[in-house]
Design a protein around this motif. Structure first.
Motif, PDB file in Angstrom:
ATOM      1  N   ALA A 217       0.808  -1.068  -0.003  1.00  0.00           N
ATOM      2  CA  ALA A 217       0.057   0.080  -0.051  1.00  0.00           C
ATOM      3  C   ALA A 217       0.763   1.263   0.000  1.00  0.00           C
ATOM      4  CB  ALA A 217      -0.921   0.066   1.389  1.00  0.00           C
ATOM      5  N   GLY A 218       2.398   1.038   0.122  1.00  0.00           N
ATOM      6  CA  GLY A 218       3.128   2.244   0.057  1.00  0.00           C
ATOM      7  C   GLY A 218       2.903   2.960   1.477  1.00  0.00           C
ATOM      8  N   SER A 219       2.689   2.566   2.374  1.00  0.00           N
ATOM      9  CA  SER A 219       2.446   2.992   3.762  1.00  0.00           C
ATOM     10  C   SER A 219       3.833   3.287   4.437  1.00  0.00           C
ATOM     11  CB  SER A 219       1.525   1.973   4.529  1.00  0.00           C
ATOM     12  OG  SER A 219       1.511   2.595   5.989  1.00  0.00           O
ATOM     13  N   THR A 220       3.966   4.068   5.230  1.00  0.00           N
ATOM     14  CA  THR A 220       5.295   4.241   6.022  1.00  0.00           C
ATOM     15  C   THR A 220       5.197   3.705   7.542  1.00  0.00           C
ATOM     16  OG1 THR A 220       4.378   6.315   6.969  1.00  0.00           O
ATOM     17  CG2 THR A 220       5.803   6.515   4.946  1.00  0.00           C
ATOM     18  N   THR A 221       3.831   3.013   7.739  1.00  0.00           N
ATOM     19  CA  THR A 221       3.751   2.416   9.068  1.00  0.00           C
ATOM     20  C   THR A 221       4.429   1.217   8.730  1.00  0.00           C
ATOM     21  OG1 THR A 221       1.425   3.327   9.381  1.00  0.00           O
ATOM     22  CG2 THR A 221       2.030   1.386  10.452  1.00  0.00           C
ATOM     23  N   LEU A 222       5.236   0.855   9.995  1.00  0.00           N
ATOM     24  CA  LEU A 222       5.939  -0.752   9.980  1.00  0.00           C
ATOM     25  C   LEU A 222       5.062  -1.676  10.873  1.00  0.00           C
ATOM     26  CD1 LEU A 222       9.565   0.754  10.896  1.00  0.00           C
ATOM     27  CD2 LEU A 222       8.503   0.727   8.484  1.00  0.00           C
ATOM     28  N   SER A 223       5.032  -3.028  10.386  1.00  0.00           N
ATOM     29  CA  SER A 223       4.837  -4.067  11.374  1.00  0.00           C
ATOM     30  C   SER A 223       6.007  -4.648  11.620  1.00  0.00           C
ATOM     31  CB  SER A 223       3.631  -4.709  10.566  1.00  0.00           C
ATOM     32  OG  SER A 223       3.589  -5.971  11.417  1.00  0.00           O
ATOM     33  N   VAL A 224       6.350  -4.669  13.092  1.00  0.00           N
ATOM     34  CA  VAL A 224       7.452  -5.450  13.513  1.00  0.00           C
ATOM     35  C   VAL A 224       7.072  -6.580  14.435  1.00  0.00           C
ATOM     36  CG1 VAL A 224       9.677  -5.003  14.873  1.00  0.00           C
ATOM     37  CG2 VAL A 224       8.579  -3.237  13.451  1.00  0.00           C
ATOM     38  N   LEU A 225       7.993  -7.623  14.343  1.00  0.00           N
ATOM     39  CA  LEU A 225       7.629  -8.845  15.284  1.00  0.00           C
ATOM     40  C   LEU A 225       8.512  -8.887  16.201  1.00  0.00           C
ATOM     41  CD1 LEU A 225       5.932 -11.375  15.468  1.00  0.00           C
ATOM     42  CD2 LEU A 225       7.272 -12.449  13.690  1.00  0.00           C
ATOM     43  N   VAL A 226       8.123  -9.215  17.461  1.00  0.00           N
ATOM     44  CA  VAL A 226       8.916  -9.384  18.781  1.00  0.00           C
ATOM     45  C   VAL A 226       8.554 -10.768  19.257  1.00  0.00           C
ATOM     46  CG1 VAL A 226       9.558  -6.861  18.939  1.00  0.00           C
ATOM     47  CG2 VAL A 226       7.586  -8.117  20.338  1.00  0.00           C
ATOM     48  N   HIS A 227       9.440 -11.241  20.004  1.00  0.00           N
ATOM     49  CA  HIS A 227       9.196 -12.164  21.317  1.00  0.00           C
ATOM     50  C   HIS A 227      10.131 -12.002  22.415  1.00  0.00           C
ATOM     51  CE1 HIS A 227      12.473 -15.206  20.849  1.00  0.00           C
ATOM     52  NE2 HIS A 227      12.671 -14.453  19.636  1.00  0.00           N
ATOM     53  N   MET A 284      12.075  -9.567  12.934  1.00  0.00           N
ATOM     54  CA  MET A 284      11.686  -9.901  14.279  1.00  0.00           C
ATOM     55  C   MET A 284      12.904  -9.816  15.134  1.00  0.00           C
ATOM     56  SD  MET A 284      10.566 -13.892  15.240  1.00  0.00           S
ATOM     57  CE  MET A 284      12.005 -14.962  14.635  1.00  0.00           C
ATOM     58  N   LEU A 285      12.528  -9.084  16.234  1.00  0.00           N
ATOM     59  CA  LEU A 285      13.513  -9.158  17.337  1.00  0.00           C
ATOM     60  C   LEU A 285      13.196  -9.976  18.609  1.00  0.00           C
ATOM     61  CD1 LEU A 285      13.152  -6.127  15.704  1.00  0.00           C
ATOM     62  CD2 LEU A 285      14.343  -5.161  17.932  1.00  0.00           C
ATOM     63  N   GLY A 286      14.489 -10.413  19.227  1.00  0.00           N
ATOM     64  CA  GLY A 286      14.247 -11.302  20.323  1.00  0.00           C
ATOM     65  C   GLY A 286      15.538 -11.124  21.103  1.00  0.00           C
ATOM     66  N   PRO A 287      15.477 -11.815  22.012  1.00  0.00           N
ATOM     67  CA  PRO A 287      16.687 -11.891  23.154  1.00  0.00           C
ATOM     68  C   PRO A 287      17.944 -12.696  22.267  1.00  0.00           C
ATOM     69  CG  PRO A 287      14.810 -12.676  24.447  1.00  0.00           C
ATOM     70  CD  PRO A 287      14.300 -12.750  22.883  1.00  0.00           C
ATOM     71  N   ARG A 288      19.117 -11.919  22.692  1.00  0.00           N
ATOM     72  CA  ARG A 288      20.271 -12.297  21.892  1.00  0.00           C
ATOM     73  C   ARG A 288      20.850 -13.829  22.315  1.00  0.00           C
ATOM     74  NH1 ARG A 288      23.818  -8.652  19.792  1.00  0.00           N
ATOM     75  NH2 ARG A 288      22.468  -7.148  20.493  1.00  0.00           N
ATOM     76  N   ARG A 293      17.079 -15.278  26.611  1.00  0.00           N
ATOM     77  CA  ARG A 293      17.451 -13.942  27.162  1.00  0.00           C
ATOM     78  C   ARG A 293      18.227 -13.153  26.713  1.00  0.00           C
ATOM     79  NH1 ARG A 293      21.999 -14.525  30.234  1.00  0.00           N
ATOM     80  NH2 ARG A 293      21.030 -13.339  32.007  1.00  0.00           N
ATOM     81  N   GLY A 294      18.500 -12.135  27.248  1.00  0.00           N
ATOM     82  CA  GLY A 294      19.656 -11.190  26.854  1.00  0.00           C
ATOM     83  C   GLY A 294      19.254  -9.995  26.244  1.00  0.00           C
ATOM     84  N   THR A 295      20.007  -9.071  25.819  1.00  0.00           N
ATOM     85  CA  THR A 295      19.587  -7.854  24.977  1.00  0.00           C
ATOM     86  C   THR A 295      19.002  -8.253  23.639  1.00  0.00           C
ATOM     87  OG1 THR A 295      21.815  -7.795  24.347  1.00  0.00           O
ATOM     88  CG2 THR A 295      21.515  -6.393  26.187  1.00  0.00           C
ATOM     89  N   PRO A 296      18.174  -7.051  23.142  1.00  0.00           N
ATOM     90  CA  PRO A 296      17.215  -7.484  22.041  1.00  0.00           C
ATOM     91  C   PRO A 296      17.956  -7.223  20.671  1.00  0.00           C
ATOM     92  CG  PRO A 296      16.615  -5.291  22.779  1.00  0.00           C
ATOM     93  CD  PRO A 296      17.777  -5.911  23.821  1.00  0.00           C
ATOM     94  N   THR A 297      17.819  -8.173  19.802  1.00  0.00           N
ATOM     95  CA  THR A 297      18.578  -7.950  18.567  1.00  0.00           C
ATOM     96  C   THR A 297      17.693  -8.680  17.426  1.00  0.00           C
ATOM     97  OG1 THR A 297      20.580  -8.646  17.465  1.00  0.00           O
ATOM     98  CG2 THR A 297      19.734 -10.457  18.732  1.00  0.00           C
ATOM     99  N   THR A 298      18.087  -8.479  16.226  1.00  0.00           N
ATOM    100  CA  THR A 298      17.299  -8.919  15.202  1.00  0.00           C
ATOM    101  C   THR A 298      17.253 -10.495  14.961  1.00  0.00           C
ATOM    102  OG1 THR A 298      18.719  -8.124  13.552  1.00  0.00           O
ATOM    103  CG2 THR A 298      16.776  -7.017  13.656  1.00  0.00           C
ATOM    104  N   GLU A 299      16.392 -11.200  14.659  1.00  0.00           N
ATOM    105  CA  GLU A 299      16.635 -12.696  14.295  1.00  0.00           C
ATOM    106  C   GLU A 299      15.977 -13.099  12.989  1.00  0.00           C
ATOM    107  OE1 GLU A 299      14.509 -15.418  16.802  1.00  0.00           O
ATOM    108  OE2 GLU A 299      15.210 -14.186  18.833  1.00  0.00           O
ATOM    109  N   PRO A 300      16.844 -14.024  12.605  1.00  0.00           N
ATOM    110  CA  PRO A 300      16.021 -14.526  11.133  1.00  0.00           C
ATOM    111  C   PRO A 300      14.601 -15.158  11.271  1.00  0.00           C
ATOM    112  CG  PRO A 300      18.263 -15.687  11.719  1.00  0.00           C
ATOM    113  CD  PRO A 300      18.039 -14.889  12.893  1.00  0.00           C
TER     114      PRO A 300
END
Ligand SMILES: NC(=O)c1ccc[n+]([C@@H]2O[C@H](COP(=O)([O-])OP(=O)(O)OC[C@H]3O[C@@H](n4cnc5c(N)ncnc54)[C@H](OP(=O)(O)O)[C@@H]3O)[C@@H](O)[C@H]2O)c1
Length: 332
Positions: A217-227, A284-288, A293-300
């Motif tokens: 849709a060309g939107s600037t809104t981001l959908s981000v996944l975390v756990h 997708m961001l999750g603990p390292r 557990r741990g600091t947040p990082t991007t995950e495959p």
């Protein structure tokens, strides 16, 4: 002998302007976010409480979406006692009652929203199977369908805010689970842990399908996944009266802290997903440490999360079950 090119300064590679490197993400030094407004579903307890507390520390206004006014007021008081000048308020929100969600969003009284954190969740670990008034299995209805419908109602506010974010909370429980698209109500062979894991997988597939739709849709809104990895109350610092951890509990669970973490740390991926300018839609961001557990990082992304056919079928089923269809095009 002719001079070698390297002897001539004018023949050297021009020095590239140095690109400033963003400093590594520091969960204890968050960027300021005065003037922004964030909604955290289930912000009254658990991980959601800590997401709200940490976001409030940035100077942003934080809205706690909570079905229980007394719990929300306790959370607001706790955050206020730790974050001087915190701007936190309560929005009545029951994700299991889909018909109520439009009124909840209207009650926000906002015309823009910088981010929503889809955090609230219910996890039953024993039968009986429970249903909402609409006849949906409770965990699927709350965790997935409720956030699906909430996204629809929030869309105008998010579209009014360039670069806004929709942060959806998944779970490692979904890693080895698959959806049964023919039984989204878990009507057959109900197993609570499986139904929970499927509801979380549905949320994760939703977040990624939403990312594809936002881009199309060309939107600037981001959908981000975390756990959040593994986040236990027994490893979580006290926030009385919301959560009290005894010394005995703290000491007896210390060894577990080598593997999993508290809910304060479980909040870090969502907080980063809301605030970090380098985060992109569809990540997708999750603990390292082992995703636990741990600091947040991007995950495959896990392989089965990239199944666009299942995600598209789930979206259509969710639309049929809720009667709404989150859309981010300006022609709606
Ligand atoms: N803890 C973990 O190890 C872990 C691991 C993976 C994923 N997660 C996910 O992380 C999120 C937070 O988990 P948590 O451990 O913090 O859970 P929690 O301590 O049980 O808190 C759940 C929150 O969700 C709210 N909620 C439940 N049903 C709701 C409804 N119908 N409407 C609105 N709010 C509702 C609860 O409100 P009430 O206080 O009113 O019940 C509470 O604020 C969930 O999405 C969970 O699936 C957690």
């Amino acid at each position: 002998m002719p001079p070698r090119p390297s002897d001539h300064s004018e023949l050297r590679e021009p020095a590239l302007p140095s690109v400033p490197q963003a400093p590594p993400w520091d969960v204890h030094r968050l960027p300021r976010a005065e003037g922004k407004c964030f909604l955290v579903t289930g912000g009254n307890a658990g991980i959601g409480y800590f997401v709200a507390e940490q976001l409030a520390g940035t100077g942003a206004t934080v809205v706690l979406g909570s079905r229980d006014p007394a719990k929300a007021e306790a959370a607001i008081a706790s955050i206020g006692s730790r974050v001087p000048g915190a701007e936190v308020r309560h929005l009545p929100l029951d994700l299991a009652d889909h018909a109520s969600l439009r009124a909840s969003v209207d009650a926000l009284g906002l015309d823009r929203l910088d981010a929503v954190v889809h955090n609230a969740g219910v996890a039953l670990d024993r039968p009986p199977r429970r249903e909402t008034a609409d006849g949906h299995e409770l965990m699927f209805a709350t965790n997935h369908l409720g956030h699906f419908a909430l996204t629809h109602h929030l869309a105008p506010l998010l579209m009014a805010t360039p670069g806004s974010r929709i942060v959806t909370t998944g779970s490692f429980a979904a890693k080895s689970e698959r959806l049964d698209l023919d039984d989204l109500r878990s009507a057959h062979d109900y197993r609570p842990k499986r139904a929970y894991a499927r509801s979380k997988l549905a949320q994760m597939l939703f977040a990624l399908e939403l990312d594809r739709r936002l881009r199309a849709a060309g939107s600037t809104t981001l959908s981000v996944l975390v756990h959040p990895g593994g986040a236990l109350d027994s490893l979580t610092p006290s926030r009385p009266p919301i959560h009290v951890r005894t010394t005995r509990e703290r000491l007896s669970h210390l060894p577990l802290g080598l593997v999993v973490q508290g809910k304060d740390a479980g909040a870090w991926p969502a907080v980063r997903a809301v605030l970090d300018p380098s985060v992109r839609g569809g990540q997708m961001l999750g603990p390292r440490a082992f995703g636990l557990r741990g600091t947040p990082t991007t995950e495959p992304l896990w392989n089965h999360l990239t199944d666009t056919t299942v995600a598209a079928r789930l979206w259509r089923a969710s639309r049929d079950l809720t009667g709404v269809d989150p859309t981010f095009t300006t022609s709606r």
